[in-house]
Design a protein around this motif. Structure first.
Motif, PDB file in Angstrom:
ATOM      1  N   HIS A   1      45.338  32.546  26.080  1.00  0.00           N
ATOM      2  CA  HIS A   1      45.835  33.804  25.493  1.00  0.00           C
ATOM      3  C   HIS A   1      47.325  33.983  25.730  1.00  0.00           C
ATOM      4  CE1 HIS A   1      41.518  35.440  26.039  1.00  0.00           C
ATOM      5  NE2 HIS A   1      41.659  34.878  24.873  1.00  0.00           N
TER       6      HIS A   1
ATOM      7  N   TYR B   1      31.807  32.272  31.465  1.00  0.00           N
ATOM      8  CA  TYR B   1      32.150  33.419  32.320  1.00  0.00           C
ATOM      9  C   TYR B   1      32.980  33.038  33.540  1.00  0.00           C
ATOM     10  CZ  TYR B   1      28.321  35.319  29.561  1.00  0.00           C
ATOM     11  OH  TYR B   1      27.504  35.680  28.531  1.00  0.00           O
ATOM     12  N   PHE B   2      32.845  31.806  33.994  1.00  0.00           N
ATOM     13  CA  PHE B   2      33.603  31.387  35.173  1.00  0.00           C
ATOM     14  C   PHE B   2      34.835  30.581  34.778  1.00  0.00           C
ATOM     15  CE2 PHE B   2      29.354  32.274  36.735  1.00  0.00           C
ATOM     16  CZ  PHE B   2      29.637  33.096  37.817  1.00  0.00           C
TER      17      PHE B   2
ATOM     18  N   ARG C   1      40.066  40.643  26.177  1.00  0.00           N
ATOM     19  CA  ARG C   1      41.178  40.093  25.386  1.00  0.00           C
ATOM     20  C   ARG C   1      40.679  39.002  24.438  1.00  0.00           C
ATOM     21  NH1 ARG C   1      46.040  37.981  28.785  1.00  0.00           N
ATOM     22  NH2 ARG C   1      47.127  37.886  26.795  1.00  0.00           N
ATOM     23  N   THR C   2      39.718  38.215  24.897  1.00  0.00           N
ATOM     24  CA  THR C   2      39.145  37.173  24.029  1.00  0.00           C
ATOM     25  C   THR C   2      38.601  37.806  22.755  1.00  0.00           C
ATOM     26  OG1 THR C   2      38.572  35.835  25.950  1.00  0.00           O
ATOM     27  CG2 THR C   2      37.419  35.306  23.908  1.00  0.00           C
TER      28      THR C   2
ATOM     29  N   TYR D   1      40.856  30.641  29.759  1.00  0.00           N
ATOM     30  CA  TYR D   1      41.030  31.507  28.585  1.00  0.00           C
ATOM     31  C   TYR D   1      42.338  32.300  28.703  1.00  0.00           C
ATOM     32  CZ  TYR D   1      36.490  30.961  26.185  1.00  0.00           C
ATOM     33  OH  TYR D   1      35.430  30.490  25.459  1.00  0.00           O
ATOM     34  N   GLU D   2      42.617  32.788  29.909  1.00  0.00           N
ATOM     35  CA  GLU D   2      43.850  33.562  30.110  1.00  0.00           C
ATOM     36  C   GLU D   2      45.076  32.707  29.774  1.00  0.00           C
ATOM     37  OE1 GLU D   2      44.309  35.115  34.066  1.00  0.00           O
ATOM     38  OE2 GLU D   2      45.722  36.651  33.393  1.00  0.00           O
TER      39      GLU D   2
ATOM     40  N   GLU E   1      39.987  39.688  30.794  1.00  0.00           N
ATOM     41  CA  GLU E   1      40.250  38.526  29.951  1.00  0.00           C
ATOM     42  C   GLU E   1      39.166  38.340  28.900  1.00  0.00           C
ATOM     43  OE1 GLU E   1      43.270  37.712  30.789  1.00  0.00           O
ATOM     44  OE2 GLU E   1      43.257  36.519  28.959  1.00  0.00           O
ATOM     45  N   VAL E   2      37.930  38.678  29.232  1.00  0.00           N
ATOM     46  CA  VAL E   2      36.861  38.600  28.223  1.00  0.00           C
ATOM     47  C   VAL E   2      37.181  39.583  27.093  1.00  0.00           C
ATOM     48  CG1 VAL E   2      34.404  38.916  27.749  1.00  0.00           C
ATOM     49  CG2 VAL E   2      35.118  37.907  29.911  1.00  0.00           C
TER      50      VAL E   2
ATOM     51  N   MET F   1      37.452  32.016  32.909  1.00  0.00           N
ATOM     52  CA  MET F   1      38.387  32.956  32.300  1.00  0.00           C
ATOM     53  C   MET F   1      39.837  32.665  32.657  1.00  0.00           C
ATOM     54  SD  MET F   1      36.262  34.361  30.397  1.00  0.00           S
ATOM     55  CE  MET F   1      37.545  35.218  29.487  1.00  0.00           C
ATOM     56  N   VAL F   2      40.074  31.932  33.735  1.00  0.00           N
ATOM     57  CA  VAL F   2      41.445  31.524  34.044  1.00  0.00           C
ATOM     58  C   VAL F   2      41.987  30.652  32.912  1.00  0.00           C
ATOM     59  CG1 VAL F   2      42.861  30.129  35.602  1.00  0.00           C
ATOM     60  CG2 VAL F   2      41.178  31.715  36.543  1.00  0.00           C
TER      61      VAL F   2
ATOM     62  N   PRO G   1      40.203  40.672  36.923  1.00  0.00           N
ATOM     63  CA  PRO G   1      41.002  40.136  35.820  1.00  0.00           C
ATOM     64  C   PRO G   1      40.156  39.369  34.808  1.00  0.00           C
ATOM     65  CG  PRO G   1      41.352  38.865  37.824  1.00  0.00           C
ATOM     66  CD  PRO G   1      40.583  40.088  38.215  1.00  0.00           C
ATOM     67  N   PHE G   2      39.013  38.847  35.234  1.00  0.00           N
ATOM     68  CA  PHE G   2      38.206  38.041  34.310  1.00  0.00           C
ATOM     69  C   PHE G   2      37.517  38.927  33.280  1.00  0.00           C
ATOM     70  CE2 PHE G   2      37.650  34.590  37.763  1.00  0.00           C
ATOM     71  CZ  PHE G   2      38.989  34.270  37.624  1.00  0.00           C
TER      72      PHE G   2
ATOM     73  N   TYR H   1      27.614  38.122  37.062  1.00  0.00           N
ATOM     74  CA  TYR H   1      28.610  37.049  37.139  1.00  0.00           C
ATOM     75  C   TYR H   1      30.011  37.549  37.461  1.00  0.00           C
ATOM     76  CZ  TYR H   1      24.840  34.720  34.629  1.00  0.00           C
ATOM     77  OH  TYR H   1      23.619  34.244  34.249  1.00  0.00           O
ATOM     78  N   PHE H   2      30.299  38.787  37.108  1.00  0.00           N
ATOM     79  CA  PHE H   2      31.633  39.316  37.377  1.00  0.00           C
ATOM     80  C   PHE H   2      31.643  40.191  38.629  1.00  0.00           C
ATOM     81  CE2 PHE H   2      31.690  38.207  32.895  1.00  0.00           C
ATOM     82  CZ  PHE H   2      32.860  37.478  32.820  1.00  0.00           C
TER      83      PHE H   2
END
Lengths: 457, 457
Positions: free
Chosen positions: A432, A422-423, B180-181, A428-429, B177-178, A425-426, B173-174, B422-423
């Motif tokens: 993507h 969860y922390f 999008r994952t 993961y971005e 992004e999840v 995502m940068v 944005p996170f 977390y978000f």
């Protein structure tokens, strides 16, 4: 092998939870090499180690003989808040891959620290509290260890001072904020609060820090503050001992259903998760009772086992820590900036290094885009968004399952899923958006760091 | 009440997991008011609803009579990937508070969507897939629902188009992004992709959007795209039906240990979590078998139950949806910008509205700084970092436990812990830095929105 009617998730009852940690050193004929005093070149004594670490933890660090170490009731009570962790049968993953392999993963991410790190954090905080200390210091990179220690200290009413690698401090404000929620003080490293930090800032103006540098600062802060000790989240023997709760739980769950794994896979940075997961299994292997294949997976951008050397090295940049014999890339090695996940420590646990050197386990290095590919695939199929670190193990578990598909073998694969992403995502971005590269250090680069190794042992 | 030897966490075995959802409407003498066609003022027919929703979901929406609705095996299989969720005995919280109360919480945060939303997302996606649809559209605010739906659609191979409130899209944005994952397409709302979005952008240049507006866009996108339907994560009868899995599991776990709760507490935005948690308990209460105290907790900045009116209103800003009778603040109401958590919908589930109107449950509105105070306290004591939404329930659970401390009563309190935070660390940071205010709308403000209610029913 009886594998019918296995539930999706095997949860142990509270009464089935482990009462002892498993100290794999007791089964090792050749013990892991001792920590050395960098000044004298002699093994660190309990007294010397006691200036940095808590007494009971020093005793655990030096105990190569006690196989089953009782877990204190207070720590077991804390474990009950977030353990047992589930051993998950990856039915959906097996089906999507079309593999005859049976895949299981031990999932350690269902707690707020988001990883297995809490297993050792609570133990170390407990012994510090028991010794009457006021607080502890530590370093954190990606932030999982710092979060875990903050949680443990909040629970016990202990001060917690975290030196966080500056680049993470700035790029991961949410991680920092979780630690603040748990009442920890978080300082970007290198800071101007320690002599080591000042020196590094003077030598490398504008540096964004490293794990080795944050370790040096945390150690200095501990030894210079009355009532404080330093704690570390990986690498050390004591940490692998605490993390063995992962492996012991896994073994109890497998035994309950009569399952014997063929392959056990874990990601490896400093070795805390892998060492914990494999402890009781490696014990059987060392005693000649079983013959598991055990695979350590590391990033191709920080390949300490696969491309490092087995030698004494410094544990930290500031060279204030004892020397450890380990597979290492050299204490000044820092992974390339485009390396996204954790697993960025230059060395590897002395226990795992010795076992690897003896051929008791294998090691594989994987490039990060293939790791994120596996991570996204796994997320979509199994639902859990994995940490980049954990995804190294997923990558190799999938690869092994696909080999089974080719050969038709019904192997049983167990891997460690250390935590959630969860922390992250940068990263993961970046993946993507097609902005993630693989960087594999050249032989010349590695030789440069290797040349700086101390000439000992 | 037998409350000895209760483990920290009660996990049901797979074989004990619910096989049916609980439809509380079957127990209601006065049924929730039907959805109305805004054009005709007449109840929406199955045919009309079928243009927006899947057939089977329309049937569930309109079924006021079947108490136990079988859960399809495919959905139960998916549930097994992340359920049963633990019913946790809050031993540590009880001890820190020094209360004689016994506190339990049903924790729904141990899945990647981070909340209970997945329970309905998989059901809705399943019925869409079963109907042969190509995809679904939806809106998301804080992002939990969008994440949950993305996960469900990825699992079933269904397209998923999410309209995300623009301010969340930019500030979170996170979360994006999840999604999008999980392969979802995520569009900031208001967009230029729909007529509703264009109109809103023209009327309010630079608007950062609202939930009501994103709903309008998602509905328009669904009805104008062949093979698509719209799905919604709260408010509707069908959603409360799916979420009843929370309450049914809770009841099975409590019954197993012979525990009868005195007070049941849940946070309430649109009502999905609270409605799900209380369903089987409310059934007993409606049938006169038990007399639980049931408390809905809402934000003081969005107080639909405590300060709204019970009337027919629009469900969305663009007024493309049917009218629903509910406690509402008016469809153009938007919580003040400093409101940090979710629970920001202007209305409340028709089922819960009717039950509240009949005096079958209570409601409390709490200011957000007191919510974050409770959140941080809970995190430090129980380890879990709660979502701001869930923390509304924590606040009132703690308040009730402290009342027990004063009176010496050993009440049993059960509350719903819907998810993790977390978000939401930006909100936590504001709280830590003392930059969080409480905003409570004035009577004059509320009157203004109320005046715009449609004159129906």
């Amino acid at each position: 092998m009886a594998q019918n009617n296995i539930p999706y998730k095997i949860y142990l009852e509270e009464s089935e939870m482990p009462t002892t940690w498993y100290n794999v050193r007791a089964d090792m004929k050749k013990k892991p090499a001792p920590l050395l005093n960098p000044g004298t070149g002699q093994p660190m004594t309990a007294e010397e180690l006691g200036q940095v670490f808590c007494e009971e933890l020093v005793a655990q660090e030096l105990d190569n003989d006690t196989r089953l170490v009782p877990i204190p009731d207070e720590i077991r009570d804390f474990y009950k808040m977030y353990r047992p962790s589930p051993l998950v049968r990856a039915y959906c993953l097996e089906e999507k891959l079309g593999t005859p392999a049976k895949i299981y993963y031990k999932f350690e991410g269902n707690n707020t620290s988001g990883s297995h790190k809490l297993n050792s954090a609570i133990a170390q905080a407990y012994y510090a509290k028991n010794q009457g200390l006021k607080g502890v210091t530590t370093e954190t990179g990606a932030g999982q260890w710092g979060t875990a220690l903050s949680m443990a200290c909040a629970y016990l009413g202990l001060d917690c001072k975290v030196f966080m690698v500056k680049v993470s401090y700035e790029q991961k404000p949410f991680r920092r904020e979780v630690m603040r929620t748990y009442g920890a003080s978080v300082t970007p490293s290198p800071s101007m609060e320690t002599n080591v930090g000042k020196a590094i800032n003077a030598q490398f103006p504008g540096t964004t820090g490293s794990l080795g540098c944050a370790i040096s600062e945390a150690v200095e802060a501990a030894v210079s503050t009355p009532g404080y000790r330093y704690v570390l989240g990986s690498v050390l023997n004591q940490v692998l001992l605490h993390q063995s709760v992962i492996g012991v739980e896994t073994k109890i769950a497998l035994d309950k259903y009569g399952i014997t794994p063929d392959i056990i896979i874990g990601c490896a940075g400093g070795g805390s998760n892998l060492g914990g997961l494999i402890s009781p299994f490696m014990g059987e292997k060392l005693r000649g009772e079983k013959n598991y294949r055990i695979i350590a997976v590391e990033p191709a951008s920080c390949p300490s086992l696969t491309r490092g050397v087995y030698a004494y090295d410094f544990c930290d940049t500031g060279k204030v820590c004892p020397l450890a014999k380990m597979y290492t890339l050299g204490s000044s090695f820092i992974p390339a900036p485009n390396h996204a996940g954790g697993l960025r420590y230059h060395g590897m646990s002395s226990i795992l290094s010795e076992l690897y050197d003896e051929g008791m386990m294998e090691a594989v290095a994987v490039p990060q885009t293939s790791v994120f590919e596996a991570a996204e695939y796994f997320a979509r199929v199994e639902g859990i968004l994995p940490a980049p670190e954990s995804s190294h193990a997923i990558r190799v578990a999938i690869d092994e399952a696909l080999k089974c598909k080719e050969t038709g073998e019904e192997k049983t694969i167990v891997f460690g899923l250390t935590g959630t992403g969860y922390f992250d995502m940068v990263a993961y971005e970046k993946y993507h958006d097609g902005k993630m590269d693989d960087y594999i250090p050249t032989d010349e680069e590695l030789a440069k760091y290797r040349a700086a190794l101390p000439q000992i042992g």
